[in-house]
Design an enzyme around this catalytic site. Structure first.
Site, mmCIF file in Angstrom:
data_model
loop_
_atom_site.group_PDB
_atom_site.id
_atom_site.type_symbol
_atom_site.label_atom_id
_atom_site.label_comp_id
_atom_site.label_asym_id
_atom_site.label_seq_id
_atom_site.Cartn_x
_atom_site.Cartn_y
_atom_site.Cartn_z
ATOM 1 N N GLN A 38 0.827 -1.208 0.000
ATOM 2 C CA GLN A 38 0.000 0.000 0.000
ATOM 3 C C GLN A 38 0.856 1.251 0.000
ATOM 4 O O GLN A 38 2.060 1.198 0.219
ATOM 5 C CB GLN A 38 -0.896 0.000 1.250
ATOM 6 C CG GLN A 38 -0.103 -0.112 2.544
ATOM 7 C CD GLN A 38 -0.884 -0.743 3.683
ATOM 8 O OE1 GLN A 38 -2.112 -0.726 3.689
ATOM 9 N NE2 GLN A 38 -0.179 -1.293 4.654
ATOM 10 N N HIS A 69 -7.192 3.058 20.704
ATOM 11 C CA HIS A 69 -6.281 2.078 21.299
ATOM 12 C C HIS A 69 -6.658 1.732 22.734
ATOM 13 O O HIS A 69 -6.606 0.564 23.124
ATOM 14 C CB HIS A 69 -4.839 2.585 21.179
ATOM 15 C CG HIS A 69 -4.424 2.744 19.748
ATOM 16 N ND1 HIS A 69 -3.687 3.799 19.282
ATOM 17 C CD2 HIS A 69 -4.677 1.958 18.666
ATOM 18 C CE1 HIS A 69 -3.497 3.660 17.973
ATOM 19 N NE2 HIS A 69 -4.094 2.557 17.579
ATOM 20 N N ASP A 93 0.848 0.109 13.797
ATOM 21 C CA ASP A 93 1.254 1.335 14.498
ATOM 22 C C ASP A 93 1.588 1.072 15.958
ATOM 23 O O ASP A 93 2.164 1.918 16.635
ATOM 24 C CB ASP A 93 0.141 2.384 14.390
ATOM 25 C CG ASP A 93 -1.193 1.822 14.847
ATOM 26 O OD1 ASP A 93 -1.383 1.672 16.062
ATOM 27 O OD2 ASP A 93 -2.053 1.510 13.992
ATOM 28 N N ASP A 144 0.747 -12.492 7.195
ATOM 29 C CA ASP A 144 -0.682 -12.376 6.920
ATOM 30 C C ASP A 144 -1.455 -13.023 8.079
ATOM 31 O O ASP A 144 -1.352 -14.225 8.310
ATOM 32 C CB ASP A 144 -0.981 -13.101 5.600
ATOM 33 C CG ASP A 144 -2.458 -13.055 5.255
ATOM 34 O OD1 ASP A 144 -3.238 -12.431 6.013
ATOM 35 O OD2 ASP A 144 -2.820 -13.640 4.216
ATOM 36 N N ASP A 162 -7.365 -5.316 14.266
ATOM 37 C CA ASP A 162 -7.150 -3.874 14.089
ATOM 38 C C ASP A 162 -6.916 -3.620 12.613
ATOM 39 O O ASP A 162 -5.787 -3.403 12.170
ATOM 40 C CB ASP A 162 -5.945 -3.416 14.925
ATOM 41 C CG ASP A 162 -5.791 -1.908 14.895
ATOM 42 O OD1 ASP A 162 -6.675 -1.237 14.332
ATOM 43 O OD2 ASP A 162 -4.788 -1.409 15.426
ATOM 44 N N SER A 163 -8.002 -3.634 11.855
ATOM 45 C CA SER A 163 -7.855 -3.604 10.399
ATOM 46 C C SER A 163 -8.208 -2.241 9.839
ATOM 47 O O SER A 163 -8.777 -1.396 10.509
ATOM 48 C CB SER A 163 -8.802 -4.624 9.781
ATOM 49 O OG SER A 163 -10.113 -4.121 9.839
ATOM 50 N N THR A 164 -7.898 -2.077 8.572
ATOM 51 C CA THR A 164 -8.389 -0.936 7.835
ATOM 52 C C THR A 164 -9.788 -1.282 7.281
ATOM 53 O O THR A 164 -10.398 -2.270 7.708
ATOM 54 C CB THR A 164 -7.373 -0.536 6.739
ATOM 55 O OG1 THR A 164 -7.875 0.591 6.046
ATOM 56 C CG2 THR A 164 -7.099 -1.662 5.768
ATOM 57 N N ASP A 165 -10.326 -0.446 6.401
ATOM 58 C CA ASP A 165 -11.672 -0.699 5.866
ATOM 59 C C ASP A 165 -11.708 -2.036 5.116
ATOM 60 O O ASP A 165 -10.687 -2.486 4.601
ATOM 61 C CB ASP A 165 -12.064 0.421 4.894
ATOM 62 C CG ASP A 165 -12.133 1.784 5.563
ATOM 63 O OD1 ASP A 165 -12.232 1.835 6.799
ATOM 64 O OD2 ASP A 165 -12.080 2.789 4.841
HETATM 65 N N1 AG3 Z 1 -7.584 1.312 11.715
HETATM 66 C C1 AG3 Z 1 -8.333 2.005 10.697
HETATM 67 C C2 AG3 Z 1 -9.803 2.101 10.887
HETATM 68 C C3 AG3 Z 1 -10.532 2.504 9.638
HETATM 69 C C4 AG3 Z 1 -10.260 3.886 9.142
HETATM 70 N N2 AG3 Z 1 -10.985 4.118 7.938
HETATM 71 C C5 AG3 Z 1 -10.855 5.229 7.162
HETATM 72 N N3 AG3 Z 1 -10.085 6.204 7.479
HETATM 73 N N4 AG3 Z 1 -11.537 5.272 6.031
HETATM 74 C C6 AG3 Z 1 -6.653 2.128 12.364
HETATM 75 C C7 AG3 Z 1 -5.547 1.426 13.032
HETATM 76 C C8 AG3 Z 1 -5.256 2.031 14.355
HETATM 77 N N5 AG3 Z 1 -4.367 1.231 15.106
#
Ligand code: AG3
Length: 288
Positions: A38, A69, A93, A144, A162-165
């Site tokens: 990414q 967090h 992070d 992974d 703790d994922s992204t979208d």
């Molecule tokens: N996790 C991201 C949550 C989703 C954010 N989505 C967005 N900005 N469209 C964050 C990780 C924190 N440790």
């Protein structure tokens, strides 16, 4: 996306399908790279301090990272009678690790982040988040998580997603099949937590994440916390367990948390007890 950040006064994360954006006035661009997985950017902003973006999506800022967090780490820590082993999937992070290392009962914390560049960049720009990574109980695995979890049965007391979208490689972290693997890797008293997006925009169909959780876990609840940098601010989180109720704080841990919570910025036990009383729109979208 984040091309041509330099020279632009503002960065906007666009929620394309909803025709809205969240904008940050940029002081400087501290870092930009394309990793194997990414685009990783760190901006210095006037409004929210340092800001981490992954593929243009806001992840962590100095102004509000503690909300996300602290709730992800301290809710399960206060409900579970005795945590030995913790697994965090994503979260490169380090912010959630930082919260778990505050709990001396924990023996082992695995952080499984697919993109090790996120960990390295965070160490440079978000040292407050990564401070826990040097704790001897922490094992950082650049792998992974979907594969990693399959090799564990009945082992982890708490697993945090703790994922992204739910797009691209993260989409697999919201499926029933994955939640089943998580459940298999958890002990009988196990707890799992995940971030579950904004219910007003509901860009990704939140109901389906919760239906997937309900197909696997007897206890599925939702709560919210304000994430200033995420689209729509009102952010939801899922709590799922094999039996432990999220509002049942463990009596024996109350003296410990009474001290710890004095040092936290968001979490305290009063907030925790009320957090699962949710509004109508939140109930409707999650089915909780
Ligand atoms: N996790 C991201 C949550 C989703 C954010 N989505 C967005 N900005 N469209 C964050 C990780 C924190 N440790």
């Amino acid at each position: 996306m984040t091309e041509n950040l330099l020279g632009n006064e503002w960065y906007s994360e666009r929620y394309f399908h909803k025709n809205v954006a969240t904008s940050f006035k940029i002081k400087s661009v501290l870092h930009s790279e394309q990793s194997k997985y990414q685009k990783i950017d760190v901006l210095d902003t006037l409004g929210v301090g340092k800001l981490l973006l992954l593929d243009g999506k806001t992840m962590v800022s100095e102004i509000d990272e503690f909300v996300y967090h602290e709730v992800m780490g301290n809710i399960p820590a206060m409900v579970h009678p005795k945590i030995r082993n913790v697994l965090i999937i994503g979260g490169g992070d380090g912010g959630i690790v930082r919260e778990f290392v505050k709990h001396p009962e924990i023996e082992r914390i695995d952080l499984v982040e697919i993109d090790e560049r996120v960990i390295e960049v965070s160490k440079i720009y978000f040292p407050n988040c990564t401070s826990g990574l040097s704790d001897p109980r922490v094992n950082v695995k650049p792998q992974d998580g979907v594969e990693y979890i399959k090799s564990f049965k009945n082992f982890f007391d708490v697993i945090i997603i703790d994922s992204t979208d739910p797009e691209d490689f993260a989409a697999g972290l919201f499926t029933q099949e994955f939640y089943k693997h998580v459940s298999d890797a958890l002990t009988d008293n196990g707890i799992m937590m995940a971030q579950t997006e904004n219910p007003f925009y509901d860009e990704y169909g939140i109901k389906s994440f919760y239906d997937n959780l309900r197909a696997v876990y007897p206890v599925v609840k939702s709560f919210t916390g304000p994430m200033l940098i995420y689209p729509g601010v009102f952010w939801t989180f899922a709590y799922a367990s094999k039996g432990l109720l999220p509002t049942q704080l463990n009596e024996s841990k109350i003296p410990f948390m009474s001290e710890l919570q004095k040092t936290l910025k968001w979490y305290n036990m009063d907030w925790h007890r009320g957090a699962f009383n949710i509004s109508n729109i939140h109930k409707k979208v999650t089915g909780c």
